[in-house]
Design a protein around this motif. Structure first.
Motif, PDB file in Angstrom:
ATOM      1  N   PHE A   6       3.449   6.533  48.296  1.00  0.00           N
ATOM      2  CA  PHE A   6       4.167   5.763  49.317  1.00  0.00           C
ATOM      3  C   PHE A   6       3.311   4.559  49.722  1.00  0.00           C
ATOM      4  O   PHE A   6       2.106   4.699  49.977  1.00  0.00           O
ATOM      5  CB  PHE A   6       4.466   6.616  50.553  1.00  0.00           C
ATOM      6  CG  PHE A   6       4.985   5.820  51.713  1.00  0.00           C
ATOM      7  CD1 PHE A   6       6.320   5.444  51.767  1.00  0.00           C
ATOM      8  CD2 PHE A   6       4.140   5.429  52.752  1.00  0.00           C
ATOM      9  CE1 PHE A   6       6.810   4.700  52.834  1.00  0.00           C
ATOM     10  CE2 PHE A   6       4.624   4.689  53.827  1.00  0.00           C
ATOM     11  CZ  PHE A   6       5.964   4.326  53.867  1.00  0.00           C
ATOM     12  N   VAL A   7       3.946   3.392  49.804  1.00  0.00           N
ATOM     13  CA  VAL A   7       3.260   2.172  50.256  1.00  0.00           C
ATOM     14  C   VAL A   7       4.136   1.509  51.314  1.00  0.00           C
ATOM     15  O   VAL A   7       5.370   1.463  51.164  1.00  0.00           O
ATOM     16  CB  VAL A   7       2.994   1.205  49.083  1.00  0.00           C
ATOM     17  CG1 VAL A   7       1.928   1.763  48.163  1.00  0.00           C
ATOM     18  CG2 VAL A   7       4.257   0.906  48.308  1.00  0.00           C
ATOM     19  N   PRO A   8       3.553   1.016  52.398  1.00  0.00           N
ATOM     20  CA  PRO A   8       4.345   0.377  53.461  1.00  0.00           C
ATOM     21  C   PRO A   8       4.707  -1.072  53.108  1.00  0.00           C
ATOM     22  O   PRO A   8       4.370  -2.022  53.834  1.00  0.00           O
ATOM     23  CB  PRO A   8       3.400   0.446  54.671  1.00  0.00           C
ATOM     24  CG  PRO A   8       2.039   0.393  54.083  1.00  0.00           C
ATOM     25  CD  PRO A   8       2.121   1.111  52.764  1.00  0.00           C
ATOM     26  N   VAL A   9       5.399  -1.230  51.988  1.00  0.00           N
ATOM     27  CA  VAL A   9       5.763  -2.557  51.495  1.00  0.00           C
ATOM     28  C   VAL A   9       7.226  -2.506  51.067  1.00  0.00           C
ATOM     29  O   VAL A   9       7.659  -1.518  50.442  1.00  0.00           O
ATOM     30  CB  VAL A   9       4.867  -2.975  50.308  1.00  0.00           C
ATOM     31  CG1 VAL A   9       5.307  -4.313  49.752  1.00  0.00           C
ATOM     32  CG2 VAL A   9       3.415  -3.031  50.746  1.00  0.00           C
ATOM     33  N   LEU A 128      -6.659   6.685  40.373  1.00  0.00           N
ATOM     34  CA  LEU A 128      -6.430   5.367  39.786  1.00  0.00           C
ATOM     35  C   LEU A 128      -5.018   4.867  40.078  1.00  0.00           C
ATOM     36  O   LEU A 128      -4.823   3.688  40.421  1.00  0.00           O
ATOM     37  CB  LEU A 128      -6.664   5.437  38.272  1.00  0.00           C
ATOM     38  CG  LEU A 128      -6.483   4.127  37.502  1.00  0.00           C
ATOM     39  CD1 LEU A 128      -7.497   3.086  37.983  1.00  0.00           C
ATOM     40  CD2 LEU A 128      -6.633   4.369  35.993  1.00  0.00           C
ATOM     41  N   LEU A 129      -3.994   5.746  39.987  1.00  0.00           N
ATOM     42  CA  LEU A 129      -2.620   5.347  40.280  1.00  0.00           C
ATOM     43  C   LEU A 129      -2.432   5.018  41.758  1.00  0.00           C
ATOM     44  O   LEU A 129      -1.690   4.088  42.118  1.00  0.00           O
ATOM     45  CB  LEU A 129      -1.654   6.459  39.865  1.00  0.00           C
ATOM     46  CG  LEU A 129      -1.567   6.746  38.360  1.00  0.00           C
ATOM     47  CD1 LEU A 129      -0.642   7.930  38.088  1.00  0.00           C
ATOM     48  CD2 LEU A 129      -1.128   5.509  37.589  1.00  0.00           C
ATOM     49  N   ASN A 130      -3.092   5.771  42.652  1.00  0.00           N
ATOM     50  CA  ASN A 130      -2.982   5.481  44.090  1.00  0.00           C
ATOM     51  C   ASN A 130      -3.544   4.099  44.420  1.00  0.00           C
ATOM     52  O   ASN A 130      -2.930   3.317  45.154  1.00  0.00           O
ATOM     53  CB  ASN A 130      -3.719   6.546  44.888  1.00  0.00           C
ATOM     54  CG  ASN A 130      -3.018   7.873  44.888  1.00  0.00           C
ATOM     55  OD1 ASN A 130      -1.815   7.942  44.603  1.00  0.00           O
ATOM     56  ND2 ASN A 130      -3.745   8.944  45.196  1.00  0.00           N
ATOM     57  N   ARG A 131      -4.679   3.800  43.874  1.00  0.00           N
ATOM     58  CA  ARG A 131      -5.307   2.503  44.160  1.00  0.00           C
ATOM     59  C   ARG A 131      -4.504   1.373  43.540  1.00  0.00           C
ATOM     60  O   ARG A 131      -4.408   0.284  44.111  1.00  0.00           O
ATOM     61  CB  ARG A 131      -6.745   2.507  43.632  1.00  0.00           C
ATOM     62  CG  ARG A 131      -7.635   3.519  44.343  1.00  0.00           C
ATOM     63  CD  ARG A 131      -9.046   3.488  43.818  1.00  0.00           C
ATOM     64  NE  ARG A 131      -9.691   2.214  44.061  1.00  0.00           N
ATOM     65  CZ  ARG A 131     -10.913   1.888  43.617  1.00  0.00           C
ATOM     66  NH1 ARG A 131     -11.593   2.767  42.887  1.00  0.00           N
ATOM     67  NH2 ARG A 131     -11.422   0.715  43.890  1.00  0.00           N
ATOM     68  N   GLU A 134      -1.558   0.763  45.924  1.00  0.00           N
ATOM     69  CA  GLU A 134      -1.969   0.142  47.188  1.00  0.00           C
ATOM     70  C   GLU A 134      -2.337  -1.325  47.016  1.00  0.00           C
ATOM     71  O   GLU A 134      -2.121  -2.130  47.934  1.00  0.00           O
ATOM     72  CB  GLU A 134      -3.158   0.915  47.765  1.00  0.00           C
ATOM     73  CG  GLU A 134      -2.810   2.338  48.193  1.00  0.00           C
ATOM     74  CD  GLU A 134      -4.039   3.142  48.546  1.00  0.00           C
ATOM     75  OE1 GLU A 134      -5.168   2.571  48.431  1.00  0.00           O
ATOM     76  OE2 GLU A 134      -3.901   4.316  48.931  1.00  0.00           O
ATOM     77  N   HIS A 135      -2.882  -1.699  45.868  1.00  0.00           N
ATOM     78  CA  HIS A 135      -3.301  -3.080  45.641  1.00  0.00           C
ATOM     79  C   HIS A 135      -2.229  -3.943  44.990  1.00  0.00           C
ATOM     80  O   HIS A 135      -2.432  -5.129  44.782  1.00  0.00           O
ATOM     81  CB  HIS A 135      -4.550  -3.110  44.748  1.00  0.00           C
ATOM     82  CG  HIS A 135      -5.778  -2.573  45.420  1.00  0.00           C
ATOM     83  ND1 HIS A 135      -6.041  -1.230  45.517  1.00  0.00           N
ATOM     84  CD2 HIS A 135      -6.813  -3.204  46.036  1.00  0.00           C
ATOM     85  CE1 HIS A 135      -7.186  -1.044  46.153  1.00  0.00           C
ATOM     86  NE2 HIS A 135      -7.672  -2.230  46.482  1.00  0.00           N
ATOM     87  N   LEU A 136      -1.077  -3.345  44.666  1.00  0.00           N
ATOM     88  CA  LEU A 136      -0.051  -4.111  43.972  1.00  0.00           C
ATOM     89  C   LEU A 136       0.555  -5.193  44.856  1.00  0.00           C
ATOM     90  O   LEU A 136       0.747  -6.338  44.422  1.00  0.00           O
ATOM     91  CB  LEU A 136       1.047  -3.160  43.471  1.00  0.00           C
ATOM     92  CG  LEU A 136       2.128  -3.772  42.578  1.00  0.00           C
ATOM     93  CD1 LEU A 136       1.496  -4.398  41.338  1.00  0.00           C
ATOM     94  CD2 LEU A 136       3.163  -2.717  42.191  1.00  0.00           C
ATOM     95  N   ALA A 137       0.871  -4.866  46.082  1.00  0.00           N
ATOM     96  CA  ALA A 137       1.452  -5.849  47.001  1.00  0.00           C
ATOM     97  C   ALA A 137       0.953  -5.538  48.402  1.00  0.00           C
ATOM     98  O   ALA A 137       1.686  -4.977  49.234  1.00  0.00           O
ATOM     99  CB  ALA A 137       2.973  -5.810  46.938  1.00  0.00           C
TER     100      ALA A 137
END
Length: 257
Positions: A6-9, A128-131, A134-137
């Protein structure tokens, strides 16, 4: 393998990032890109338990007809012959307060990574997938508000303080009629001072400078070396001696004639 992050984006912003290979490359933590190659290619160090393995390879993200994305990676050990191949399907779904990224697919590997515990390999892959998600957008940093220039109000006439001075200011009528002296003195001044002030008015500066002071400020004369009685004591014997000499000379002359 399956994993969900989950990402807040918002979904729209994640899709914009996945469509840009440069942003995808920046989202991979620790990727050192090779010059003159594809955007998502280079060296990537993976830490598994107490071991570190560096891979050199490429990664591609391409959209699919159903709205998901195909993620394919192929890498080789930088110091060895082991290889890793990854084929995943990435789905971006809206969620409350952001988005959910779901990874599902298969991965195959040989070489050094095949000798490591499976749980440590799974933990390193999840991290690796979590980071990456999080850094994608990431959320944009708020722009600093421009500092407002503080303008202090100018003080009014009543707020302006005059500079402190130890001298008493002159009154408006102090210089009426010029600087000539009228010979007046403040009440209670000595008579000698009044006389000296009157006698100096109208005289030149040179005369005033060289004129001897009078009255109370006149110099006291030095005492004389001897009084009048002392002069008489010395003058009387001398006169008597001269008279006696004259008598003796007169008698001698008469005897000769």
């Amino acid at each position: 393998m399956e994993h969900e992050v989950f990402v807040p984006v918002p979904v729209e912003r994640l899709r914009e990032a996945l469509a840009d290979p440069t942003r995808v490359a920046r989202a991979l933590p620790g990727l050192q890109q090779d010059a003159g190659t594809a955007p998502v290619s280079g060296r990537l160090k993976v830490r598994i338990g107490g071991h570190s393995i560096t891979y050199r390879g490429t990664l591609g993200v391409s959209p699919r007809d159903d709205g998901s994305y195909a993620v394919e990676a192929d890498a080789t050990e930088a110091r060895g012959t082991g290889t890793v191949k990854l084929a995943l399907t990435l789905a971006v779904l809206p969620a409350e307060g952001g988005s959910t990224l779901t990874f599902a697919g298969t991965a195959s590997a040989d070489g050094r990574i095949a000798d490591l515990p499976a749980d440590e390999v799974a933990s390193a892959t999840t991290r690796l997938l979590n980071r990456f998600a999080e850094h994608l957008a990431p959320e944009p940093e708020p722009e600093p508000e421009p500092a407002e220039a503080s303008v202090e109000p100018e003080p009014g006439p009543e707020a302006i303080e005059e500079p402190h001075s130890s001298h008493v200011p002159f009154a408006e009528g102090d210089f009426v009629g010029g600087f000539e002296d009228d010979g007046t003195l403040p009440p209670g001044a000595p008579a000698e001072a009044a006389h000296a002030r009157r006698t100096m008015i109208g005289r030149s500066a040179e005369e005033v400078d060289h004129a001897p002071p009078r009255g109370r400020y006149a110099p006291v004369p030095a005492p004389e070396s001897a009084g009048g009685s002392a002069v008489l004591r010395w003058a009387a014997p001398a006169a008597a001696l001269a008279l006696a000499s004259a008598i003796v000379v007169g008698r001698a002359l008469r005897k000769r004639h």
